[in-house]
Design a protein around this motif. Structure first.
Motif, short mmCIF file in Angstrom:
data_model
loop_
_atom_site.label_atom_id
_atom_site.label_comp_id
_atom_site.label_asym_id
_atom_site.label_seq_id
_atom_site.Cartn_x
_atom_site.Cartn_y
_atom_site.Cartn_z
N ASP A 282 0.94 -1.19 0.23
CA ASP A 282 -0.05 0.00 -0.24
C ASP A 282 1.02 1.55 0.00
O ASP A 282 1.98 1.40 -0.05
N ARG A 283 0.16 2.50 0.11
CA ARG A 283 1.04 3.86 0.11
C ARG A 283 2.00 3.82 1.22
O ARG A 283 3.16 4.09 0.79
N GLU A 284 1.73 3.37 2.38
CA GLU A 284 2.75 3.36 3.31
C GLU A 284 4.07 2.68 3.17
O GLU A 284 5.03 3.01 3.16
N ASP A 285 3.78 1.34 2.51
CA ASP A 285 5.13 0.61 2.14
C ASP A 285 5.93 1.45 1.14
O ASP A 285 7.09 1.61 1.03
N TYR A 286 5.19 1.85 0.04
CA TYR A 286 6.03 2.48 -0.93
C TYR A 286 6.77 3.76 -0.39
O TYR A 286 7.77 4.13 -0.74
N GLU A 287 5.82 4.53 0.43
CA GLU A 287 6.75 5.65 1.13
C GLU A 287 7.95 5.16 1.98
O GLU A 287 8.98 6.00 1.98
N GLU A 288 7.58 3.98 2.69
CA GLU A 288 8.61 3.70 3.63
C GLU A 288 10.08 3.14 2.69
O GLU A 288 11.28 3.42 3.16
N VAL A 289 9.69 2.51 1.62
CA VAL A 289 10.70 2.08 0.59
C VAL A 289 11.73 3.06 0.18
O VAL A 289 12.73 3.44 0.37
N ILE A 290 10.88 4.19 -0.20
CA ILE A 290 11.57 5.38 -0.98
C ILE A 290 12.21 5.91 -0.02
O ILE A 290 13.51 6.42 -0.22
N ALA A 291 11.92 6.29 1.28
CA ALA A 291 12.59 7.00 2.49
C ALA A 291 13.73 6.36 3.02
O ALA A 291 14.77 6.77 3.31
N THR A 292 13.61 5.03 2.87
CA THR A 292 14.61 4.28 3.38
C THR A 292 16.01 4.03 2.32
O THR A 292 17.09 4.42 2.66
N LEU A 293 15.73 4.19 0.97
CA LEU A 293 16.61 4.01 0.03
C LEU A 293 17.35 5.58 0.26
O LEU A 293 18.54 5.72 -0.04
N ALA A 294 16.53 6.42 0.30
CA ALA A 294 16.94 8.02 0.29
C ALA A 294 17.90 8.09 1.55
O ALA A 294 18.72 9.18 1.32
N ALA A 295 17.63 7.42 2.55
CA ALA A 295 18.32 7.65 3.77
C ALA A 295 19.84 7.02 3.62
O ALA A 295 20.56 7.08 4.60
N GLY A 296 20.02 6.38 2.67
CA GLY A 296 21.38 5.77 2.05
C GLY A 296 21.36 4.35 2.40
O GLY A 296 22.47 3.66 2.35
N HIS A 297 20.38 3.52 2.85
CA HIS A 297 20.26 2.16 2.92
C HIS A 297 20.14 1.35 1.66
O HIS A 297 19.02 1.09 0.92
N LEU A 298 21.32 1.30 0.71
CA LEU A 298 21.31 1.18 -0.83
C LEU A 298 21.79 -0.43 -0.88
O LEU A 298 22.05 -0.69 -2.31
N GLU A 299 21.67 -1.28 0.08
CA GLU A 299 22.09 -2.51 -0.06
C GLU A 299 21.45 -3.17 -1.22
O GLU A 299 21.90 -4.12 -1.82
N PRO A 300 20.19 -2.86 -1.49
CA PRO A 300 19.22 -3.59 -2.50
C PRO A 300 20.03 -3.47 -3.93
O PRO A 300 19.34 -4.18 -4.70
N ARG A 301 20.65 -2.41 -4.26
CA ARG A 301 21.45 -2.33 -5.45
C ARG A 301 22.22 -3.66 -5.70
O ARG A 301 22.41 -3.87 -7.03
N CYS A 302 22.79 -4.40 -4.87
CA CYS A 302 23.34 -5.38 -5.18
C CYS A 302 22.29 -6.73 -5.84
O CYS A 302 22.97 -7.71 -6.40
N MET A 303 21.23 -6.52 -5.70
CA MET A 303 20.34 -7.40 -6.51
C MET A 303 20.43 -7.32 -7.91
O MET A 303 19.90 -8.39 -8.69
N VAL A 304 20.74 -6.09 -8.53
CA VAL A 304 20.63 -5.72 -9.94
C VAL A 304 21.89 -6.38 -10.52
O VAL A 304 23.13 -5.99 -10.24
N THR A 305 21.84 -7.35 -11.35
CA THR A 305 23.18 -8.08 -11.89
C THR A 305 23.14 -8.09 -13.35
O THR A 305 24.17 -8.47 -13.92
N ASP A 306 22.35 -7.59 -14.16
CA ASP A 306 22.28 -7.35 -15.54
C ASP A 306 21.37 -6.00 -16.17
O ASP A 306 20.32 -5.85 -15.31
N THR A 307 21.70 -5.43 -17.01
CA THR A 307 20.87 -4.57 -17.64
C THR A 307 20.70 -4.75 -19.20
O THR A 307 21.72 -4.94 -19.65
N VAL A 308 19.53 -5.00 -19.90
CA VAL A 308 19.42 -5.16 -21.32
C VAL A 308 18.45 -4.14 -21.95
O VAL A 308 17.57 -3.54 -21.23
N PRO A 309 18.83 -4.12 -23.23
CA PRO A 309 17.91 -3.44 -24.01
C PRO A 309 16.43 -3.84 -24.01
O PRO A 309 16.45 -5.27 -24.09
N LEU A 310 15.51 -3.53 -24.72
CA LEU A 310 14.15 -4.02 -25.24
C LEU A 310 14.24 -5.10 -25.92
O LEU A 310 13.64 -6.20 -25.88
#
Ligand SMILES: [Zn+2]
Ligand SMILES: [Zn+2]
Length: 335
Positions: A282-310
């Protein structure tokens, strides 16, 4: 604009040129920067999810506002935004709470994140702070799924938990449990592919699913888990979760299983287990995720292992289905 259109089970997505949509009076037009490939996209591709053909999917997106509807005043051109996986009426109780999939009128976005542009209602858009990248923005959706399950579980710092499955949702559960002070978090998976990422996200232990699983978990936690997060969604996972959890414990169902699951009800009955399913966020979850990442808790970046075009979408899904050592693969529609 260039889009990737779903053509049916195991058919390559067709890359086509479509007119760029114009925002309605209450909408934003966004230029999609990144869109994550989700397990549900894989079930769409195989046909298991029975999804409609001819549609542009992709629901883990973030982008830049490039045009505003005439009635939109709270956003500006150039801002970075994300939104939920579906759109909804904007008037009902669930829409007020921001739990859009429970709106009786929820529907797919007219065109999804596997395309260069999309429109979203301004009331459903979440602003991303400038410190976050569009790739971070595309992680908000899967992180919110994990957060919702963690909130519903009611876990606390002293809880000891098991997470079955090391996909993006299981890993996201690990991240939120850790952020809430949980120290004993065991991830159970069928291969070691995600071990490093799971430990980086905050797991205290990573165990391969095997016959002596119960004993291995007890060795790690000192006893059976109070909460099991079922994030695997494969046959037998619910029974396995109920077998592992402590009597009077909680099983949180988050796996997207499309098969019938056989359950012997005497097991949860004798253990008086509470079963709690968790659906999106819900909205509360979205707001907490964005606030947490914005506060510098960026461990989830390690989940991204590849980027591809369409053009790489079909191949990326096929290699994920074949067990490629990837975690979250991002699509960059402008690459
Ligand atoms: Zn998803
Ligand atoms: Zn609604």
């Amino acid at each position: 604009m260039k889009v990737a259109i779903y053509q049916g089970p195991h058919q390559p997505f067709s890359i086509e040129e479509k007119p760029t949509p114009s925002p309605r009076e209450d909408e934003l037009l966004i230029k999609v920067g990144r869109c994550g490939i989700c397990g549900t996209d894989m079930s769409t591709y195989t046909g298991a999810a029975g999804m409609e053909t001819g549609v542009v999917y992709g629901h883990e997106f973030a982008g830049e506002v490039v045009a505003l509807g005439s009635e939109v005043h709270e956003f500006a051109i150039g801002q970075h935004v994300t939104a939920q996986c579906v759109t909804a009426c904007g008037r009902c109780e669930e829409c007020r709470r921001g739990h859009l999939v429970f709106c009786p009128e929820w529907r797919q976005h007219a065109s999804g994140g596997f395309g260069q542009f999309m429109t979203i209602p301004a009331r459903e858009a979440y602003r991303l702070p400038p410190s976050l990248t569009l790739e971070d923005g595309a992680l908000v959706e899967p992180l919110a799924v994990g957060l919702h399950g963690v909130r519903l579980s009611g876990l606390g710092p002293s809880s000891q938990i098991v997470v079955l499955g090391a996909g993006a949702i299981g890993l996201s559960v690990v991240f939120w449990a850790r952020r809430r002070g949980v120290e004993r978090i065991v991830v159970v998976a069928t291969s070691n592919r995600r071990k490093k990422i799971a430990l980086e996200m905050g797991a205290s232990d990573f165990i391969l699913a095997a016959d002596d699983l119960e004993r291995a978990i007890e060795r790690s936690l000192g006893g059976p888990p109070e909460i099991v997060f079922e994030c695997a969604g494969n046959p037998g996972a619910m029974m396995r979760s109920m077998g592992l959890v402590v009597p009077k414990g909680i099983v949180v169902g988050m796996g997207y299983g499309l098969h019938p699951e056989e359950i012997t009800t005497a097991l949860p009955l004798f253990k008086e287990i509470r079963i709690q399913f968790s659906m999106t966020y819900d909205r509360e979850d979205y707001e907490e995720v964005i606030a947490t990442l914005a506060a510098g808790h960026l461990e989830p970046r390690c989940m991204v292992t590849d980027t591809v075009p369409l053009e790489g979408l079909t191949g990326a899904i096929e290699s994920l289905l074949a067990g490629a050592p990837h975690c979250k693969v991002m699509v960059d529609p402008w690459a």
